[in-house]
Design a protein around this motif. Structure first.
Motif, mmCIF file in Angstrom:
data_model
loop_
_atom_site.group_PDB
_atom_site.id
_atom_site.type_symbol
_atom_site.label_atom_id
_atom_site.label_comp_id
_atom_site.label_asym_id
_atom_site.label_seq_id
_atom_site.Cartn_x
_atom_site.Cartn_y
_atom_site.Cartn_z
ATOM 1 N N ARG A 148 0.853 -1.180 0.000
ATOM 2 C CA ARG A 148 0.000 0.000 0.000
ATOM 3 C C ARG A 148 0.889 1.229 0.000
ATOM 4 O O ARG A 148 1.915 1.260 0.674
ATOM 5 C CB ARG A 148 -0.885 0.019 1.251
ATOM 6 N N LEU A 149 0.502 2.259 -0.749
ATOM 7 C CA LEU A 149 1.280 3.483 -0.746
ATOM 8 C C LEU A 149 1.242 4.098 0.635
ATOM 9 O O LEU A 149 0.190 4.255 1.229
ATOM 10 C CB LEU A 149 0.707 4.479 -1.759
ATOM 11 N N ILE A 150 2.417 4.462 1.141
ATOM 12 C CA ILE A 150 2.533 5.054 2.455
ATOM 13 C C ILE A 150 3.553 6.186 2.381
ATOM 14 O O ILE A 150 4.334 6.249 1.469
ATOM 15 C CB ILE A 150 2.946 3.995 3.489
ATOM 16 N N GLY A 151 3.600 7.068 3.373
ATOM 17 C CA GLY A 151 4.472 8.201 3.269
ATOM 18 C C GLY A 151 5.441 8.383 4.392
ATOM 19 O O GLY A 151 6.093 9.398 4.464
ATOM 20 N N ALA A 152 5.616 7.462 5.333
ATOM 21 C CA ALA A 152 6.653 7.562 6.347
ATOM 22 C C ALA A 152 6.586 6.337 7.206
ATOM 23 O O ALA A 152 5.616 5.621 7.191
ATOM 24 C CB ALA A 152 6.472 8.803 7.206
ATOM 25 N N VAL A 153 7.635 6.057 7.993
ATOM 26 C CA VAL A 153 7.662 4.822 8.746
ATOM 27 C C VAL A 153 7.451 5.097 10.212
ATOM 28 O O VAL A 153 8.039 5.993 10.757
ATOM 29 C CB VAL A 153 9.008 4.131 8.552
ATOM 30 N N MET A 184 -1.093 8.954 12.562
ATOM 31 C CA MET A 184 -0.470 10.165 12.032
ATOM 32 C C MET A 184 0.316 9.888 10.751
ATOM 33 O O MET A 184 0.465 10.777 9.903
ATOM 34 C CB MET A 184 0.412 10.816 13.094
ATOM 35 N N THR A 185 0.820 8.668 10.588
ATOM 36 C CA THR A 185 1.478 8.352 9.315
ATOM 37 C C THR A 185 0.478 8.456 8.164
ATOM 38 O O THR A 185 0.827 8.868 7.058
ATOM 39 C CB THR A 185 2.104 6.947 9.339
ATOM 40 N N SER A 229 -11.009 4.737 20.335
ATOM 41 C CA SER A 229 -10.167 3.743 20.987
ATOM 42 C C SER A 229 -8.843 3.585 20.253
ATOM 43 O O SER A 229 -8.734 3.918 19.061
ATOM 44 C CB SER A 229 -10.886 2.396 21.008
ATOM 45 N N PRO A 230 -7.821 3.036 20.914
ATOM 46 C CA PRO A 230 -6.569 2.742 20.204
ATOM 47 C C PRO A 230 -6.807 1.833 18.997
ATOM 48 O O PRO A 230 -6.197 2.030 17.941
ATOM 49 C CB PRO A 230 -5.706 2.057 21.266
ATOM 50 N N ALA A 231 -7.702 0.855 19.158
ATOM 51 C CA ALA A 231 -7.988 -0.057 18.048
ATOM 52 C C ALA A 231 -8.516 0.715 16.843
ATOM 53 O O ALA A 231 -8.138 0.429 15.700
ATOM 54 C CB ALA A 231 -8.991 -1.115 18.485
ATOM 55 N N TRP A 232 -9.393 1.710 17.075
ATOM 56 C CA TRP A 232 -9.936 2.483 15.965
ATOM 57 C C TRP A 232 -8.814 3.157 15.181
ATOM 58 O O TRP A 232 -8.811 3.145 13.944
ATOM 59 C CB TRP A 232 -10.920 3.535 16.479
ATOM 60 N N PHE A 233 -7.872 3.755 15.876
ATOM 61 C CA PHE A 233 -6.782 4.445 15.183
ATOM 62 C C PHE A 233 -5.903 3.464 14.409
ATOM 63 O O PHE A 233 -5.396 3.792 13.329
ATOM 64 C CB PHE A 233 -5.958 5.256 16.182
ATOM 65 N N LEU A 234 -5.722 2.251 14.939
ATOM 66 C CA LEU A 234 -4.936 1.244 14.231
ATOM 67 C C LEU A 234 -5.717 0.622 13.074
ATOM 68 O O LEU A 234 -5.127 0.021 12.170
ATOM 69 C CB LEU A 234 -4.489 0.158 15.200
ATOM 70 N N GLN A 235 -7.029 0.770 13.113
ATOM 71 C CA GLN A 235 -7.871 0.198 12.051
ATOM 72 C C GLN A 235 -8.165 1.186 10.921
ATOM 73 O O GLN A 235 -8.681 0.787 9.876
ATOM 74 C CB GLN A 235 -9.209 -0.261 12.657
ATOM 75 N N ASN A 236 -7.849 2.455 11.123
ATOM 76 C CA ASN A 236 -8.305 3.475 10.175
ATOM 77 C C ASN A 236 -7.176 4.326 9.608
ATOM 78 O O ASN A 236 -7.383 5.484 9.244
ATOM 79 C CB ASN A 236 -9.348 4.371 10.858
ATOM 80 N N ASN A 237 -6.002 3.726 9.478
ATOM 81 C CA ASN A 237 -4.872 4.447 8.901
ATOM 82 C C ASN A 237 -5.184 4.961 7.494
ATOM 83 O O ASN A 237 -4.658 5.989 7.061
ATOM 84 C CB ASN A 237 -3.635 3.541 8.882
ATOM 85 N N ASP A 238 -6.036 4.264 6.787
ATOM 86 C CA ASP A 238 -6.343 4.641 5.402
ATOM 87 C C ASP A 238 -7.572 5.545 5.289
ATOM 88 O O ASP A 238 -8.107 5.744 4.202
ATOM 89 C CB ASP A 238 -6.552 3.394 4.559
ATOM 90 N N ARG A 239 -8.038 6.140 6.387
ATOM 91 C CA ARG A 239 -9.275 6.935 6.388
ATOM 92 C C ARG A 239 -9.288 7.979 5.269
ATOM 93 O O ARG A 239 -10.297 8.132 4.558
ATOM 94 C CB ARG A 239 -9.451 7.631 7.743
#
Length: 820
Positions: free
Chosen positions: A7-12, A477-478, A434-444
């Motif tokens: 998946r295209l991403i912009g930082a690690v 934030m990534t 929740s923390p899970a939401w943020f880990l589940q929605n990186n591609d929002r």
């Protein structure tokens, strides 16, 4: 992330856990990598705005008075009132020896400063928290307005005393300086009079304010904010912007005690500013006002971003003011604010700014209208009128709209559709999940319209204060950076919290009267904000795995929120009709039910289970732990009295996690399904809803694994599927043109290290790099007594166009790699 899915991403970004020792490079041939990051060799991604990350200041948690505003005297002008908070009086924080009476008559200091003190004896102020903090050898500037002739003896614990002589029957300001002779955090300030005298605006400021400003800011807090290098400062809220009465100060009618925040109340000499009830339950002196906010933003090198009320309340109040004359006044106030910030000294409001000490314009470029309004039709109708007026006079000003209080739902979708059709400049989104939401929605934001309004993520945070929350935020934030062409600004919220006066948490920076400390999220935000870069470099990541969701199981529950309600005919059945639990309360007891929190009054009456108080929140009781993954939960519910409707809980876990169906919430205007995480909740589904008092409703919650369907009186009301997978590894890569560096940002939010191959796309790079790591136990917190989560910076070797590193468990790693 599923194996081999790129998946295209912009930082690690990687999540690291203890120990903090820096791992050496891993030989590429020695270990098969868990992940592979591939950086595009030549393509360039979105440019990153200089204002990408900023801070949001709201006067919540005593963030202004007793916090960032350096005034040490609490209730300095004797304006506290029971309207502000239960038990408040004009002498709150003061003790009297002799005679001291709070007076409001025609001898007052001015029409906005209503109360003064008729003193014949002495009064002592306790300050905030445990007392006034005094530092040996430091200077403290004292002032008081007085009327009458007397000798005032000013004493401050740990300081040499000061004597002031007053004279005449007119109000006059008297000043003096005290020098600390000892260090204490429990000081008291006393004013003793030799004869009857009237006093007001009793003030004590440390000389050592941020940048040495008079009427300035507490240095340690301002310096912690400055260390973030924010690109913008959003102020003054938040909920206090658009709650309370929308009608302004009116001397003839003893102006309302709970007005919405109006900027004109907060400028000019501090003794002429009208204090006000703060939405969060205390008094706001407005000593920290719009001038000071603009000045602070300028001192930080940040863009000021004021938020102005749109005459539609938010934050659960949900009222629209229908008064065209008042609307025109608010629109004019907004135009006047732009003139105050940018106008020449010859203009009406530019002259006010100049008289306050800043003839040069502040350079305002952006204003926001409204905050979290949950009445989309009324809000947007007003917003367009504000926008039209602003653009007509100041066409270059960016005008920010908003999308309501949630990350999804009817209000969110309605307002986004309206903003797109309108061609709005920018839309403010808010969410606490929740923390899970943020880990589940990186591609929002991957799928957002590139040609639509830009996004301002004005408020966000993961719902707790542990390092695990910060790691989840970092992973998210990534995704913000990867989508920097859409997401132009973002700010964690809230910014500040007084440890003894907390209305909301988590918060970024904590403090008492003499100390301050950054949360784990402060350290995380600081790492990102100091290493933004100026352009995204497209990259992909492959390998690893995902965390799959669990079925909705657990106890069932009943609850109310400032409402009396009766429940009956509670039953849980399997899809085939097998009864797992049943209670119709016909035996006169509720033995199977236990309180989750000891609040409210529950009793069995008239064949039902009733909660009878109307002033109590979150009165949950539970029963029957359900381990089946497929079941139906049915019951009847009747509202008897109160402000809202009823709450039906399910999937209650011992950890404090649960779901509840909220009907008639937000002052009986909205329905929702909320997911509880420890002490906070995220919303999974929202829609307009009203509950009628005395009407019995038949409710059914159908659970099938992770999918839940809700029925109200036999009609499907809504459904959701809590089936998102959690991706614990995230990354983004940006460039810094000034330093010629690639910034590789890696988050590893899992309990095992991640061996990762980094392919820089054939770029020639230096053989060493600067590495900064935040790592630790995901359950750690930074507190007043210990701050275990701190960045560790080192130089690493073995860097090349393709190299392998092991990123620790539960860590975030930033690599700054110089290109040749």
């Amino acid at each position: 992330m599923p194996k081999n899915r790129a998946r295209l991403i912009g930082a690690v970004a990687v999540l690291v856990s203890l120990p903090l020792a820096v791992a050496p490079p891993v030989a590429a041939s020695a270990v098969e990598p868990d992940y592979t990051i591939k950086v595009s060799p030549d393509a360039t991604g979105a440019k990153i705005s200089k204002s990408m990350y900023g801070v949001f200041f709201e006067d919540i948690n005593y963030a202004a008075d007793g916090g960032l505003y350096a005034e040490l005297v609490r209730n300095r002008s004797f304006e506290f009132n029971a309207t502000d908070a239960s038990g408040f009086t004009g002498l709150t924080a003061w003790t009297v020896d002799g005679s001291a009476t709070v007076v409001n008559d025609d001898q007052r200091l001015n029409e906005r400063n209503r109360n003064y003190l008729a003193l014949n004896g002495s009064v002592t102020n306790a300050g905030y928290n445990s007392g006034i903090a005094v530092q040996k050898s430091d200077l403290y500037d004292f002032s008081v307005w007085a009327r009458g002739s007397a000798t005032l003896k000013i004493t401050l614990t740990g300081a040499a005393p000061l004597t002031i002589t007053t004279s005449g029957d007119a109000w006059r300001k008297y000043t003096g300086t005290l020098r600390g002779t000892a260090t204490t955090d429990r000081g008291r300030l006393s004013v003793a009079s030799s004869a009857p005298v009237k006093i007001d605006e009793v003030s004590l400021f440390p000389r050592d304010t941020y940048k040495g400003r008079r009427n300035g800011l507490r240095a340690d807090l301002a310096e912690k904010i400055a260390a973030l290098h924010p690109g913008f400062v959003r102020f003054p809220g938040g909920c206090l912007v658009n709650t309370g009465s929308m009608y302004p100060y009116d001397a003839a009618n003893n102006y309302p005690r709970a007005r919405s925040y109006q900027w004109k109340d907060t400028v000019g000499p501090v003794e002429t500013r009208a204090t006000n009830k703060n939405f969060w339950g205390y008094n706001a002196s407005y000593g920290l006002g719009y001038y000071e906010y603009f000045q602070f933003a300028e001192d930080l090198g940040a863009m000021p971003l004021p938020v102005l009320p749109a005459l539609v309340t938010g934050c659960g109040q949900n009222r629209a003011t229908v008064d065209e004359a008042l609307l025109r006044k608010y629109i004019q106030d907004t135009l006047d604010l732009i003139e105050f910030a940018n106008g020449p000294v010859t203009s009406t409001w530019g002259k006010v700014r100049a008289e306050m000490g800043h003839p040069k314009p502040f350079g305002l470029t952006t204003v926001a209208i409204g905050n979290e309004e949950n009445l989309p039709e009324e809000y947007f109708a007003n917003f367009v009128k504000f926008e039209d007026a602003i653009k007509a006079k100041y066409p270059s000003i960016t005008v920010v709209s908003n999308s309501g209080p949630d990350d999804q739902g009817g209000t969110f979708e309605n307002l986004w559709a309206k903003n797109k059709a309108n061609g709005s400049d920018m839309v403010d989104e808010h969410y606490y999940n929740s923390p899970a939401w943020f880990l589940q929605n990186n591609d929002r934001y991957d799928s957002y319209d590139r040609n639509g309004p830009k996004v301002f993520l004005g408020e966000y945070a993961s719902l707790d204060a542990k390092f695990a929350n910060s790691l989840a935020e970092a992973a998210y934030m990534t995704g913000l950076e990867r989508n920097a062409d859409v997401v132009k600004m973002a700010s964690y919220a809230p910014l500040l919290a007084n440890i003894d006066n907390v209305q909301w948490k988590p918060d970024m920076i904590w403090f008492d009267n003499d100390e301050s400390w950054g949360s784990t999220s402060y350290q995380m935000q600081k790492l990102f904000m100091n290493n933004v870069g100026d352009q995204v470099v497209p990259s992909t990541v492959s390998g690893g795995g995902v965390i799959t969701p669990k079925p909705v199981t657990g106890a069932i529950g009943l609850s109310t929120w400032r409402t009396a309600a009766t429940y009956d005919d509670v039953k849980v059945t399997r899809p085939d009709g097998t009864v797992l639990f049943s209670d119709d309360f016909s035996d006169g007891n509720a033995d199977g039910w236990t309180p989750v929190a000891n609040r409210g009054t529950w009793t069995v009456a008239n064949g039902g289970y009733a909660q009878t108080t109307t002033d109590t929140e979150d009165t949950m009781v539970k029963a029957a732990t359900i381990t089946d993954t497929d079941y139906d939960y049915t019951l009847t519910a009747t509202k008897q009295a109160g402000a809202e409707g009823f709450l039906v809980a399910f999937g209650i876990q011992q950890t404090g996690n649960f779901y509840w169906w909220n009907l008639g919430g937000w002052n009986n205007t909205q329905g929702a399904v909320e997911k509880g995480i420890t002490s906070a909740k995220e919303q999974l589904l929202t829609k307009p809803n009203t509950v009628t008092t005395g009407q019995t409703y038949h409710l059914k919650i159908q659970v099938r694994g992770t999918k839940v369907t809700l029925f109200l009186d036999g009609v499907e009301w809504g459904s959701f599927d809590d089936n998102a997978v959690t991706e614990p590894f995230a990354q983004v890569v940006t460039t810094d043109a000034k330093t010629g560096e690639l910034i590789v940002k890696v988050v590893n939010a899992q309990d095992k290290a991640a061996v990762t191959k980094i392919d820089l796309g054939g770029r020639k790079v230096a053989g060493s790099a600067r590495m900064t790591v935040l790592a630790g136990d995901p359950g750690e917190q930074n507190t007043r007594t210990a701050e275990p989560i701190q960045p560790v910076t080192s130089t690493i070797r073995g860097v090349s166009s393709s190299f392998t590193r092991e990123f620790p468990a539960n860590s975030v790693t930033f690599l700054r790699i110089r290109t040749r």
